[in-house]
Structures are given as C-alpha cells and as structure tokens.
Scaffold this motif. Structure first.
Motif, PDB file in Angstrom:
ATOM      1  N   LEU A 116       0.850  -1.186   0.000  1.00 18.77           N
ATOM      2  CA  LEU A 116       0.000   0.000   0.000  1.00 18.77           C
ATOM      3  C   LEU A 116       0.887   1.238   0.000  1.00 18.77           C
ATOM      4  O   LEU A 116       1.940   1.258   0.641  1.00 18.77           O
ATOM      5  CB  LEU A 116      -0.890   0.001   1.251  1.00 18.77           C
ATOM      6  N   GLN A 117       0.450   2.254  -0.740  1.00 19.75           N
ATOM      7  CA  GLN A 117       1.121   3.547  -0.714  1.00 19.75           C
ATOM      8  C   GLN A 117       0.097   4.561  -0.216  1.00 19.75           C
ATOM      9  O   GLN A 117      -0.901   4.840  -0.885  1.00 19.75           O
ATOM     10  CB  GLN A 117       1.630   3.928  -2.110  1.00 19.75           C
ATOM     11  N   ARG A 118       0.348   5.101   0.974  1.00 21.42           N
ATOM     12  CA  ARG A 118      -0.629   6.001   1.570  1.00 21.42           C
ATOM     13  C   ARG A 118       0.063   6.903   2.590  1.00 21.42           C
ATOM     14  O   ARG A 118       1.014   6.495   3.257  1.00 21.42           O
ATOM     15  CB  ARG A 118      -1.752   5.205   2.253  1.00 21.42           C
ATOM     16  N   SER A 119      -0.429   8.116   2.698  1.00 22.39           N
ATOM     17  CA  SER A 119       0.113   9.067   3.677  1.00 22.39           C
ATOM     18  C   SER A 119      -1.010   9.527   4.601  1.00 22.39           C
ATOM     19  O   SER A 119      -2.163   9.695   4.173  1.00 22.39           O
ATOM     20  CB  SER A 119       0.729  10.276   2.978  1.00 22.39           C
ATOM     21  N   TYR A 120      -0.665   9.720   5.855  1.00 21.19           N
ATOM     22  CA  TYR A 120      -1.616  10.202   6.850  1.00 21.19           C
ATOM     23  C   TYR A 120      -1.140  11.567   7.350  1.00 21.19           C
ATOM     24  O   TYR A 120       0.057  11.775   7.578  1.00 21.19           O
ATOM     25  CB  TYR A 120      -1.701   9.225   8.031  1.00 21.19           C
ATOM     26  N   ASP A 127      -7.050   1.376   9.961  1.00 18.24           N
ATOM     27  CA  ASP A 127      -7.098   1.571   8.516  1.00 18.24           C
ATOM     28  C   ASP A 127      -6.286   0.493   7.792  1.00 18.24           C
ATOM     29  O   ASP A 127      -6.733  -0.070   6.786  1.00 18.24           O
ATOM     30  CB  ASP A 127      -6.565   2.950   8.157  1.00 18.24           C
ATOM     31  N   LEU A 128      -5.102   0.185   8.328  1.00 13.40           N
ATOM     32  CA  LEU A 128      -4.255  -0.821   7.692  1.00 13.40           C
ATOM     33  C   LEU A 128      -4.847  -2.226   7.818  1.00 13.40           C
ATOM     34  O   LEU A 128      -4.757  -3.037   6.892  1.00 13.40           O
ATOM     35  CB  LEU A 128      -2.848  -0.787   8.294  1.00 13.40           C
ATOM     36  N   ALA A 172      -7.473  -2.513   5.224  1.00 16.97           N
ATOM     37  CA  ALA A 172      -6.886  -2.633   3.886  1.00 16.97           C
ATOM     38  C   ALA A 172      -6.335  -4.033   3.632  1.00 16.97           C
ATOM     39  O   ALA A 172      -6.381  -4.536   2.506  1.00 16.97           O
ATOM     40  CB  ALA A 172      -5.775  -1.598   3.706  1.00 16.97           C
ATOM     41  N   SER A 211       3.491   7.580   6.958  1.00 14.88           N
ATOM     42  CA  SER A 211       3.337   7.127   5.574  1.00 14.88           C
ATOM     43  C   SER A 211       3.724   5.666   5.449  1.00 14.88           C
ATOM     44  O   SER A 211       4.522   5.144   6.232  1.00 14.88           O
ATOM     45  CB  SER A 211       4.202   7.972   4.628  1.00 14.88           C
ATOM     46  N   ASN A 262       4.728   2.810   2.300  1.00 17.01           N
ATOM     47  CA  ASN A 262       5.002   2.525   0.892  1.00 17.01           C
ATOM     48  C   ASN A 262       5.678   1.149   0.853  1.00 17.01           C
ATOM     49  O   ASN A 262       6.887   1.034   0.717  1.00 17.01           O
ATOM     50  CB  ASN A 262       5.906   3.588   0.269  1.00 17.01           C
ATOM     51  N   ILE A 307       1.862  -3.910   3.937  1.00 17.51           N
ATOM     52  CA  ILE A 307       0.971  -3.487   5.020  1.00 17.51           C
ATOM     53  C   ILE A 307       1.266  -4.269   6.292  1.00 17.51           C
ATOM     54  O   ILE A 307       1.308  -3.724   7.401  1.00 17.51           O
ATOM     55  CB  ILE A 307      -0.505  -3.701   4.613  1.00 17.51           C
TER      56      ILE A 307
END
Length: 266
Positions: free
Chosen positions: A109-113, A125-126, A129, A150, A152, A155
C-alpha cells in the motif's frame, strides 16, 4: 499428573478425521507473537490413495491434542502443501499448514496520513486494507504521530511496526489476529509444576527488544494445549514461583516425544 496419560491426537480437515488410535501421526506446531505466519508440519503414515486425494490445499485443518481426559485445540490453519513419500515399509504423507486465514500477506500500500494522527487510527485503517480479522486491539500507549505517517510497502510489516511503537505485540493465533500489550494474554489459571507436567527446571533468560529488556524463563512440559502464544501461566518449581506470559514455543509429537516448549516473560 493423573490426567496426563493415554495420548490423544485428532486431525480434522473437511470431512476427514484422523486420530492416533487408528494411525501413526506426528506433528511440530510452532507459535510466537509476531504477524509472520508460522508453518506447522503434520505427518500421517499409511493413508490410502483415495484418502490422500481428498486432502486439499487451502482447506482449513486443525489439531486437537493432549490426553484423553485433558485435551484441546493446538492448531487451526490452512493446508499449504501435501507430499507423500515412501519411508521404508511405510508411506509418509506430510501436510504443511500455515497458522493463518486467507489474506495476502505480501499486499502493499502507498498512503500518507496527516499530522497529529494516533496509532489506533492507522492500525484500524491498515487492518481493513489487509483484510485482517482482529479479535483484540488494545494499545498500552496510543502513540501520536505529530508529523504524520506514511506507508510505501507491505501493510503487514507496518502494522507490526506501529504496534511495536505502542508497546504491543501483533500476532496471529488459531486464525485470529491479536494486537495487545506484550504482557497481556489469556489467563487459563493454569499452574505448570512437576505435578502438572513440568519437565526439568525452567531456565532463566534476558533479551532486549527495541531497547526494552525482557526477562523470563524457558520451560518444557509434557504436551500442554493450554500453553500457546500469550497464555498466562503460573510457573512453579524449585527455581521460581512466578506468573509468566508465553512469548513463543512449539508443540512436538514425534516417536516417543510428546511435549511443549515455551519461552515466557515475566
């Protein structure tokens, strides 16, 4: 000790049920408190070809083991592979089992909080996912990430990292996910002593994890289904009388060997 006689082993998968009265069964079942799925191995001797053909990769499989008057579940997972080979006059069918349920452990997963986010929000959230089934989520310290967070990559590993930041263990046991303090677990009110199967004397150890020193004991007993990841036990011997929490170990049934080994922390 009076109940610890007449060994009991039952393996169930699909519509198949095997026991140690009818067949020779061996196993090695490791367990620990991280998210990396453990691989257990079950060996059943001299199954018929028709029965072997009914074993299916991906099917749920379980082991209940102990003694006729004191037995319990020690493994619930999914069949990862099945191989059968001649072994002298016998035929050994080896079933490898992943102690987990169906999810993609390598999913990325690529995601930023944004800043000022708390660890529990990230974990929830993870977990969603990745598709994890969480039985317990309890963080001793709900860390605040002032500058955000973040991901990248995998997970699975990030959940472990965030849990560790909060002083928690994240692990899968018997097809359930647990994220909780490393000192907490399931209290079966079980006393492990020479009278209940303790073999030899517990061995004291110290180990360091992310700057935190953990102290505990390594112990061996006659096979004990109550001892698994995060089991709380009372350890009583000539060297110690203490309440400990199981961190890792294994159940073994092979030949004349029928025992459980654990590392447990104070």
């Amino acid at each position: 000790m009076s109940k610890l006689f007449k060994r009991y082993v039952e393996v169930v998968t699909g519509n198949l049920k095997f026991n140690n009265t009818d067949l020779d069964i061996e196993f090695e079942v490791p367990f620990d408190d991280d998210l990396e799925p453990n691989i257990s191995e079950i060996t059943i001797y001299n199954l018929s070809e028709s029965t072997r053909n009914k074993l299916k990769r991906g099917e749920v499989i379980s082991i209940t083991a102990g003694y006729v008057e004191d037995k319990g579940l020690i493994l619930s997972g999914r069949i990862n592979s099945i191989t059968t080979t001649p072994l002298g006059a016998d035929r050994a069918t080896v079933i490898k089992v992943i102690d987990t349920y169906s999810f993609n452990v390598k999913k990325t997963l690529q995601r930023s909080y944004k800043g000022k986010i708390k660890a529990d929000a990230i974990i929830k959230d993870l977990v969603k996912a990745l598709g994890l089934k969480v039985a317990v989520l309890k963080l001793p310290k709900n860390k605040l990430y002032d500058k955000g967070f973040s991901i990248n990559g995998e997970i699975f590993k990030k959940i472990q990292d965030v849990a560790n930041d909060c002083g928690a263990s994240a692990y899968i046991s018997r097809q359930q996910t647990y994220i909780r303090p490393i000192t907490e677990g399931d209290n079966h009110r079980f006393v492990l002593s020479p009278d209940t199967g303790l073999v030899g004397s517990p061995e004291y150890f110290e180990t360091e994890r992310k700057g935190i020193v953990m102290k505990g004991y390594k112990a061996k007993s006659l096979l004990q289904h109550r001892m698994n990841t995060a089991s709380i036990i009372e350890l009583q011997s000539i060297v110690t009388k203490s309440k400990v929490r199981v961190k890792k170990g294994k159940h073994i049934c092979k030949g004349n060997s029928f025992y459980t080994e654990v590392e447990a922390i104070l």
